[in-house]
Write an enzyme that holds these catalytic residues in place. Structure first.
Site, PDB file in Angstrom:
ATOM      1  N   ASP A  70      14.748 -58.164  -1.416  1.00 16.02           N
ATOM      2  CA  ASP A  70      16.169 -58.525  -1.238  1.00 16.02           C
ATOM      3  C   ASP A  70      16.795 -58.722  -2.617  1.00 16.02           C
ATOM      4  OD1 ASP A  70      17.889 -60.400   1.217  1.00 16.02           O
ATOM      5  OD2 ASP A  70      18.599 -60.109  -0.827  1.00 16.02           O
TER       6      ASP A  70
ATOM      7  N   ASP B 139      21.432 -54.688   1.071  1.00 11.99           N
ATOM      8  CA  ASP B 139      20.638 -55.038  -0.117  1.00 11.99           C
ATOM      9  C   ASP B 139      19.238 -55.541   0.211  1.00 11.99           C
ATOM     10  OD1 ASP B 139      21.057 -57.641   0.836  1.00 11.99           O
ATOM     11  OD2 ASP B 139      21.200 -58.441  -1.192  1.00 11.99           O
ATOM     12  N   GLU B 140      18.732 -55.205   1.374  1.00 13.15           N
ATOM     13  CA  GLU B 140      17.371 -55.653   1.675  1.00 13.15           C
ATOM     14  C   GLU B 140      16.623 -54.626   2.495  1.00 13.15           C
ATOM     15  OE1 GLU B 140      16.879 -58.844   4.734  1.00 13.15           O
ATOM     16  OE2 GLU B 140      19.058 -58.941   4.630  1.00 13.15           O
TER      17      GLU B 140
HETATM   18  P1  TTP Z   1      22.722 -61.471   1.136  1.00 14.50           P
HETATM   19  O1  TTP Z   1      21.464 -60.793   0.703  1.00 14.50           O
HETATM   20  O2  TTP Z   1      22.683 -62.331   2.342  1.00 14.50           O
HETATM   21  O3  TTP Z   1      23.300 -62.389  -0.041  1.00 14.50           O
HETATM   22  P2  TTP Z   1      23.276 -62.181  -1.616  1.00 14.50           P
HETATM   23  O4  TTP Z   1      22.553 -60.926  -2.014  1.00 14.50           O
HETATM   24  O5  TTP Z   1      24.672 -62.310  -2.133  1.00 14.50           O
HETATM   25  O6  TTP Z   1      22.481 -63.449  -2.104  1.00 14.50           O
HETATM   26  P3  TTP Z   1      20.911 -63.743  -2.030  1.00 14.50           P
HETATM   27  O7  TTP Z   1      20.457 -63.849  -3.448  1.00 14.50           O
HETATM   28  O8  TTP Z   1      20.794 -65.023  -1.299  1.00 14.50           O
HETATM   29  O9  TTP Z   1      20.261 -62.583  -1.307  1.00 14.50           O
HETATM   30  O10 TTP Z   1      23.851 -60.394   1.375  1.00 14.50           O
HETATM   31  C1  TTP Z   1      23.964 -59.232   0.562  1.00 14.50           C
HETATM   32  C2  TTP Z   1      25.410 -58.915   0.303  1.00 14.50           C
HETATM   33  O11 TTP Z   1      26.092 -58.710   1.530  1.00 14.50           O
HETATM   34  C3  TTP Z   1      26.156 -60.016  -0.403  1.00 14.50           C
HETATM   35  O12 TTP Z   1      26.062 -59.916  -1.822  1.00 14.50           O
HETATM   36  C4  TTP Z   1      27.560 -59.821   0.064  1.00 14.50           C
HETATM   37  C5  TTP Z   1      27.417 -59.202   1.424  1.00 14.50           C
HETATM   38  N1  TTP Z   1      27.698 -60.224   2.455  1.00 14.50           N
HETATM   39  C6  TTP Z   1      28.973 -60.264   3.012  1.00 14.50           C
HETATM   40  O13 TTP Z   1      29.821 -59.445   2.689  1.00 14.50           O
HETATM   41  N2  TTP Z   1      29.236 -61.246   3.945  1.00 14.50           N
HETATM   42  C7  TTP Z   1      28.306 -62.168   4.323  1.00 14.50           C
HETATM   43  O14 TTP Z   1      28.607 -63.050   5.165  1.00 14.50           O
HETATM   44  C8  TTP Z   1      27.005 -62.124   3.731  1.00 14.50           C
HETATM   45  C9  TTP Z   1      25.948 -63.125   4.105  1.00 14.50           C
HETATM   46  C10 TTP Z   1      26.752 -61.130   2.805  1.00 14.50           C
HETATM   47 MG    MG Z   2      20.611 -60.464  -1.232  1.00 16.56          MG
END
Ligand code: TTP
Ligand code: MG
Length: 401
Positions: A9, A104-105
């Site tokens: 991720d 992103d995962e």
């Molecule tokens: P995530 O992987 O949940 O969050 P992140 O990558 O920003 O942070 P982390 O380090 O905890 O993984 O989500 C990936 C992307 O998806 C995030 O950068 C923005 C988008 N996203 C949204 O647009 N709305 C949302 O509610 C969430 C949770 C994520």
């Molecule tokens: Mg992320």
């Protein structure tokens, strides 16, 4: 056979893409989601902003209250899609068994990869290094014998982490964690479990299975298994998925039927384009609604003839929405659809069914435009009021092909 599953991720994805393009932003509290004075929610917060309590999903105005010095950016969906494609391409070099989950995962099954890639830890380090070198982002990787434990491990070691859970130690690893960390335990289930005195995953693991089943039905069995580190789900390449679903959680709960129908149309377009991209058709549609009180309902119907056209899917699923709205008029928090019972059989020729043929030509043309210029480059009349909302929602992963 012991499996080795990696959950990879990217850290603070949207924010990190912006920082990679503009290094002056690095190390600063940052929020991507929009202007703090406008309606909208935080899509991504930098880890510096998170120390002030800023979280994804919270209103931008609340984020500004918590961290007024943060830099707020609107966001650039096309940049994130490009980075996502590059990220998935890197992962695909390491194993053919790759399941992108969001933008992103992804899960990667590394079982049997040892002779070529070394130990799972060495593999994870190589993946992290390539991500750093090629797209200038950091990723966190969880390694475990099953998906749910790998996912929790990557979450716990963020940012820029690597955490392997030894096979056989899954339940011990999970036991002290709060139940909210367990996928499948939403706010409502968490609340119900807490009322039963269950606060940790270890508590849930020792709850008798039949009690979990009595309270939460089939979902109770799943979360009970997960709590014990048992998860037999395979890593599935996108084409193998048994269903395709898309959903949206609103920044503000709504009862506006016109708005809900517009969003439903957008979701049907998303699902329809994915079906056509995969060369598949559906015979089963499910509508999901979550209300402000977190009650979640699903309604399902079967199609007599398999379909992949947005318009047909929408016409059918709209009937489900109309019924749901007639039955319960509470504020809606989330709306989603799922298509299942998927087939790849060749389409029947609709010699006398010109309407269907016209839809097929129309959707092919729309798909071509969207592939070239992006999804929002062409919109139906139904979804025109949604432009602003669509910018704030989590984008779908771009197909890998
Ligand atoms: P995530 O992987 O949940 O969050 P992140 O990558 O920003 O942070 P982390 O380090 O905890 O993984 O989500 C990936 C992307 O998806 C995030 O950068 C923005 C988008 N996203 C949204 O647009 N709305 C949302 O509610 C969430 C949770 C994520
Ligand atoms: Mg992320």
């Amino acid at each position: 056979m012991v499996r080795y599953i990696l959950h990879v991720d990217l850290d603070a994805f949207f924010v990190s893409v912006e920082q990679a393009l503009n290094p002056e932003l690095k190390g600063k509290p940052m929020v991507v989601g929009g202007h703090p004075n406008r309606r909208g929610v935080v899509a991504s917060a930098s880890y510096e902003a998170r120390t002030f309590g800023v979280q994804a999903g919270m209103p931008l105005t609340a984020a500004r209250r918590l961290c007024p010095q943060a830099i707020f950016l609107q966001g650039n969906p096309s940049r994130y899609r490009d980075a996502s494609v590059k990220f998935m391409d890197i992962l695909a070099d390491f194993s053919p068994s790759l399941e992108p989950v969001g933008i992103d995962e992804a899960y990667l099954d590394a079982t049997g990869c040892e002779p070529i890639c070394g130990t799972p830890q060495q593999l994870a380090l190589k993946i992290k290094e390539r991500i750093k070198n090629e797209i200038n982002l950091t990723a966190s990787v969880g390694i475990a014998s099953c998906k749910v434990v790998a996912k929790i491990a990557s979450d716990l070691c963020k940012p820029d982490g690597l955490l392997q859970v030894t096979t056989g130690q899954e339940a011990i690893f999970l036991a002290p964690l709060p139940i909210a960390k367990l996928p499948g335990v939403g706010r409502k289930t968490e609340q119900a479990l807490k009322e039963m005195g269950i606060t940790t995953i270890g508590n849930l693991a020792t709850l008798p299975l039949k009690v979990a089943k009595r309270y939460f039905g089939a979902a109770g069995i799943t979360i009970h298994n997960y709590a014990n580190g048992i998860d037999n789900r395979k890593v599935q390449a996108p084409g193998e998925a048994k269903s395709i679903s898309r959903e949206i959680t609103f920044a503000q709960d709504t009862v506006d039927a016109h708005f809900l129908k517009a969003v439903l149309h957008y979701l049907c377009e998303r699902v329809g384009s994915e079906l056509r991209h995969q060369g598949r058709q559906t015979k089963c549609l499910t509508l999901k609604l979550r209300y402000a009180d977190f009650e979640t309902t699903t309604r399902r119907l079967s199609l007599r003839e398999a379909a992949d056209a947005d318009q047909i899917i929408f016409a059918m699923v709209l009937q489900l929405l109309d019924k749901a709205l007639a039955q319960k008029q509470n504020l809606v928090r989330l709306i989603g659809i799922e298509v299942s019972n998927l087939s790849t059989e060749g389409k029947q020729l609709h010699m006398f069914d010109l309407a269907r043929q016209r839809l097929e030509y129309l959707n092919k043309a729309i798909d071509r435009i969207r592939r070239r210029y992006g999804f929002a480059s062409i919109q139906s009349g139904w979804t025109l009021p949604l432009k602003e909302l669509l910018l704030q929602t989590k984008p779908e992963p771009r197909p890998l092909k």
